[in-house]
Design a protein around this motif. Structure first.
Motif, short mmCIF file in Angstrom:
data_model
loop_
_atom_site.label_atom_id
_atom_site.label_comp_id
_atom_site.label_asym_id
_atom_site.label_seq_id
_atom_site.Cartn_x
_atom_site.Cartn_y
_atom_site.Cartn_z
N ARG A 156 43.72 42.07 51.24
CA ARG A 156 42.76 43.08 50.79
C ARG A 156 42.60 44.16 51.85
O ARG A 156 42.53 43.86 53.04
CB ARG A 156 41.42 42.41 50.51
N ARG A 158 40.01 47.45 52.52
CA ARG A 158 38.80 48.17 52.10
C ARG A 158 38.61 49.35 53.05
O ARG A 158 38.46 49.16 54.25
CB ARG A 158 37.60 47.24 52.16
N THR A 173 41.93 47.99 47.78
CA THR A 173 43.17 47.52 47.18
C THR A 173 43.30 46.05 47.52
O THR A 173 42.98 45.63 48.63
CB THR A 173 44.39 48.30 47.68
N GLU A 174 43.77 45.29 46.55
CA GLU A 174 43.87 43.84 46.74
C GLU A 174 45.15 43.36 46.06
O GLU A 174 45.40 43.68 44.90
CB GLU A 174 42.66 43.17 46.11
N TYR A 175 45.94 42.61 46.80
CA TYR A 175 47.15 42.02 46.21
C TYR A 175 46.98 40.51 46.18
O TYR A 175 46.76 39.87 47.21
CB TYR A 175 48.40 42.40 47.00
N ASN A 176 47.07 39.94 44.97
CA ASN A 176 46.96 38.50 44.77
C ASN A 176 48.39 37.95 44.64
O ASN A 176 49.07 38.19 43.65
CB ASN A 176 46.15 38.21 43.51
N HIS A 179 49.04 35.43 41.54
CA HIS A 179 49.24 36.07 40.23
C HIS A 179 50.21 37.24 40.28
O HIS A 179 50.48 37.85 39.25
CB HIS A 179 47.89 36.56 39.67
N GLU A 181 49.78 40.26 41.50
CA GLU A 181 49.00 41.32 40.87
C GLU A 181 48.33 42.20 41.94
O GLU A 181 47.75 41.69 42.88
CB GLU A 181 47.93 40.67 39.99
N LEU A 182 48.44 43.51 41.74
CA LEU A 182 47.76 44.48 42.60
C LEU A 182 46.57 45.04 41.85
O LEU A 182 46.71 45.50 40.70
CB LEU A 182 48.71 45.62 42.99
N ARG A 183 45.41 44.99 42.48
CA ARG A 183 44.18 45.54 41.86
C ARG A 183 43.60 46.59 42.78
O ARG A 183 43.71 46.48 44.00
CB ARG A 183 43.16 44.44 41.62
N THR A 184 42.98 47.59 42.19
CA THR A 184 42.35 48.66 42.96
C THR A 184 40.94 48.90 42.43
O THR A 184 40.65 48.64 41.25
CB THR A 184 43.14 49.97 42.88
N ASP A 185 40.09 49.41 43.29
CA ASP A 185 38.73 49.76 42.91
C ASP A 185 38.32 50.96 43.75
O ASP A 185 38.36 50.91 44.99
CB ASP A 185 37.79 48.58 43.16
#
Length: 187
Positions: A156, A158, A173-176, A179, A181-185
């Motif tokens: 992650r 931030r 940004t967070e990479y799991n 899964h 999976e890349l997630r952003t907020d």
């Protein structure tokens, strides 16, 4: 859950140039699980060592029992962690723990064991900008047959920029890896 926490700390202070103090602590949280009407508890016993320059480390053992779905599970574990203050621009905190855990399946929960780690690097290049880089790892093995149920890593980042005392922008940004999976907020 009704809980009634209890804590005890004893601290030894030093005139040493590198160690400020060492603390022994016991922190206990006995509770009544209201759904099962059963007693559960968690107690941590450990030491904290504080160094000159705002850095510290801790290590200890947690013992406990948790009620989930009307079953009792051992949640005892060992842990260690700390915080290293390199400068006002750069610091690091970390945690590692190994012990008993619960697989929280609502129909068939079961006991297991595993490792949890968390490492956070904070960089503050200017007063308005803060970057936090984190790596989190966790695994879980069934207690009855040692089958690996999961292991996962999350990375992650931030980034926060304070425009003024009332307004800031933030990007996460967070990479799991489990899964893929890349997630952003963004805020």
């Amino acid at each position: 859950i009704s809980t009634f926490p209890v804590a005890y700390t004893h601290t030894w202070f030093f005139k040493d140039k590198s160690i400020q103090n060492i603390a022994f602590l016991i922190n206990s949280r006995p509770a009544i699980d209201q759904f099962a009407n059963k007693f559960e508890h968690w107690t941590y016993t450990g030491f904290e060592i504080y160094f000159t320059g705002n850095s510290w480390i801790w290590f200890g053992k947690g013992t406990g029992e948790e009620i989930y779905q009307n079953e009792s599970f051992n949640i005892s574990d060992y842990g260690m962690g700390g915080y290293i203050f390199f400068s006002k621009y750069f610091n690091l905190d970390y945690y590692a723990g190994y012990g008993n855990h619960i697989y929280y399946d609502p129909d068939q929960p079961y006991a297991g064991k595993g490792l949890n780690t968390d490492v956070n690097l904070e960089i503050l290049p200017i007063s308005q900008l803060k970057a936090m880089f984190s790596i989190i790892y966790s695994d879980f093995y069934r207690k009855d047959n040692n089958e690996k149920i999961y292991d996962y890593t999350i990375a992650r980042n931030r980034l926060t920029y304070q425009i003024n005392k009332y307004l800031y922008v933030r990007a996460i940004t967070e990479y799991n890896f489990f899964h893929d999976e890349l997630r952003t907020d963004f805020l």
